[in-house]
Write a protein that holds these residues in place. Sequence first.
Motif, PDB file in Angstrom:
ATOM      1  N   UNK A   1      44.446  37.596  54.586  1.00  0.00           N
ATOM      2  CA  UNK A   1      45.567  36.694  54.538  1.00  0.00           C
ATOM      3  C   UNK A   1      47.336  37.931  54.715  1.00  0.00           C
ATOM      4  N   UNK A   2      47.094  38.579  54.610  1.00  0.00           N
ATOM      5  CA  UNK A   2      48.524  39.610  54.323  1.00  0.00           C
ATOM      6  C   UNK A   2      49.242  39.648  56.132  1.00  0.00           C
ATOM      7  N   UNK A   3      49.103  38.746  56.971  1.00  0.00           N
ATOM      8  CA  UNK A   3      50.193  38.434  57.731  1.00  0.00           C
ATOM      9  C   UNK A   3      50.929  37.083  57.171  1.00  0.00           C
ATOM     10  N   UNK A   4      50.220  36.376  56.655  1.00  0.00           N
ATOM     11  CA  UNK A   4      50.938  35.464  55.991  1.00  0.00           C
ATOM     12  C   UNK A   4      51.986  35.872  55.148  1.00  0.00           C
TER      13      UNK A   4
ATOM     14  N   UNK B   1      64.585  33.587  46.619  1.00  0.00           N
ATOM     15  CA  UNK B   1      63.665  33.433  45.919  1.00  0.00           C
ATOM     16  C   UNK B   1      63.110  35.379  46.252  1.00  0.00           C
ATOM     17  N   UNK B   2      62.922  35.905  47.408  1.00  0.00           N
ATOM     18  CA  UNK B   2      62.323  37.052  47.520  1.00  0.00           C
ATOM     19  C   UNK B   2      63.118  38.674  47.057  1.00  0.00           C
TER      20      UNK B   2
ATOM     21  N   UNK C   1      52.393  30.440  42.040  1.00  0.00           N
ATOM     22  CA  UNK C   1      51.887  29.472  42.554  1.00  0.00           C
ATOM     23  C   UNK C   1      51.944  28.406  41.644  1.00  0.00           C
ATOM     24  N   UNK C   2      51.950  28.928  40.576  1.00  0.00           N
ATOM     25  CA  UNK C   2      51.571  28.202  39.677  1.00  0.00           C
ATOM     26  C   UNK C   2      52.943  27.799  38.681  1.00  0.00           C
ATOM     27  N   UNK C   3      53.791  28.235  38.842  1.00  0.00           N
ATOM     28  CA  UNK C   3      55.232  28.140  38.585  1.00  0.00           C
ATOM     29  C   UNK C   3      55.514  27.061  39.394  1.00  0.00           C
ATOM     30  N   UNK C   4      54.906  26.839  40.631  1.00  0.00           N
ATOM     31  CA  UNK C   4      55.865  26.016  42.071  1.00  0.00           C
ATOM     32  C   UNK C   4      55.357  24.704  41.886  1.00  0.00           C
TER      33      UNK C   4
ATOM     34  N   UNK D   1      53.556  31.361  46.477  1.00  0.00           N
ATOM     35  CA  UNK D   1      52.807  32.432  45.972  1.00  0.00           C
ATOM     36  C   UNK D   1      52.744  33.633  46.747  1.00  0.00           C
ATOM     37  N   UNK D   2      52.957  33.441  48.187  1.00  0.00           N
ATOM     38  CA  UNK D   2      52.646  34.685  49.115  1.00  0.00           C
ATOM     39  C   UNK D   2      53.357  34.828  48.980  1.00  0.00           C
ATOM     40  N   UNK D   3      55.206  34.291  49.403  1.00  0.00           N
ATOM     41  CA  UNK D   3      56.212  35.406  49.282  1.00  0.00           C
ATOM     42  C   UNK D   3      56.229  36.532  48.665  1.00  0.00           C
ATOM     43  N   UNK D   4      55.630  35.684  46.893  1.00  0.00           N
ATOM     44  CA  UNK D   4      56.221  36.771  45.746  1.00  0.00           C
ATOM     45  C   UNK D   4      54.797  37.938  45.422  1.00  0.00           C
TER      46      UNK D   4
END
Length: 468
Positions: free
Chosen positions: A39-42, A63-64, A111-114, A291-294
């Motif tokens: 899912x890299x493009x995501x 955030x990124x 993801x957990x932090x969110x 999670x994806x962004x980070x």
Amino acid sequence: MQIVIDFLNTILWNYVLIAALLCVGVWFTVNLRFIQFRHFPEFFRLVVSASEGDRRGITPFQALCTSLASRVGTGNIAGVAVALTMGGPGSIFWMWVVALLGMATAYAESTLAQLFKVRNDDGEFRGGPAFYIDRGLRAPWAAVVFSLCLILTFGLVFNAVQANSIAEAMEASMSVPKWSVGLGLVLMAGSVIFGGVRKIARVAELLVPVMAIGYVLLALYVMAVNAQQVPIVLATIFKSAFGLEPAVGGVAGALLNGIKRGLYSNEAGMGSAPNIAAVAVPDPHHPSSQGFVQALGVFIDTIVICTATAVLILMSGVLGQLPGVTGTALTQHAFSMHVGDAGVHFIAVAVLLFAFTSIIGNYAYAENALTYLKANGVFWRTVLRLGALAMVFWGSIESVMAVFNMADAAMGLMASVNLVAIVLLSPIVFKLTRDYFAQKQAGVPCFNPDDYPELRDKIEVSVWQKSS
């Protein structure tokens, strides 16, 4: 005390953490079905398509940039040179491996932090490992240990280390006295951090893309001019990694140094980046999206920027030709071989930007930890800000190695606590991920707390009410 610290660092960094971080990376990679590849493009889509944030938090792009501000520091310039000096070209291959595995770990912790984020007294989002350790595992004592270690390492000591790198680079290339560099850094950093996390995010949003893109563009230019050498360099990296040609330290040296420098640089699993990931307003409105962004931040830091430094050093031919020269100085010599004396000044400016953004990014993590400790009032924020600036000035004029060793020990303890926590909470990460993609197939993912009865009384449901 120094003997105890050195012993702790030897155990943590030579044995426990390297094995733990790799094993955790494999654990999440396998159980998330190689999410960072499939899912890299995501990762890119969620950064590009995200809408503006609201007053409760910052945008996913901010955030990124803020996490990259902390990740992309002197390790991308000096650390890569050290890895090459001590482990040879093969160390870069193992940096790639640890980064690719670390992307899955970074996804899980952010993801957990969110998911477990809260609102502070000003109504703004805050969160991070301390919150999911406390709320998710009911282990407040471990959350306190984590928070104190985070403040010590990222809020104070690492800022001294970054300032020291800036001062040395500016003195070497432009003969600027260290004390004046330190004073200038205090004024620059103070003007940002006294504006709080939101101002740090806005500054990072402006500086990080400029510095990262500029650095990579120069690397691409040099590679284009010397295109015939690129395949040779890449072949050397792979051969050295598996002992197919002689290298400093052999396969073991390449493996150890590549992994250590990769972990230092991308911070995946350390529990640092999740502190800013929790501040973002996710788009789509689901914990997995941040999670994806980070996870993308890990890729940019190591696979893109660290690789650019490594290839330019290897193409220059200076590796092994300058006994005793390593770190920033070696990178400066390499750049001067490609673009002349301007290369020395370019690296000095790059160190300035990379390290300065690390200072403000590191501080953002520490201020976030104050929220968990219920010390986020004006008084304690001011104490932390003044302490951070004092360490910046001190680091500019003094050797920081002894204190850096202490920070290594604190960061090792912090990372150990975080790794145990995310593995214990991994069933929640897996469920969130399945939920995200199931909803994505049907439309736009949107987190619904009612679908997670096991989290009742553990998460702050009100933060998942979308702002109108």
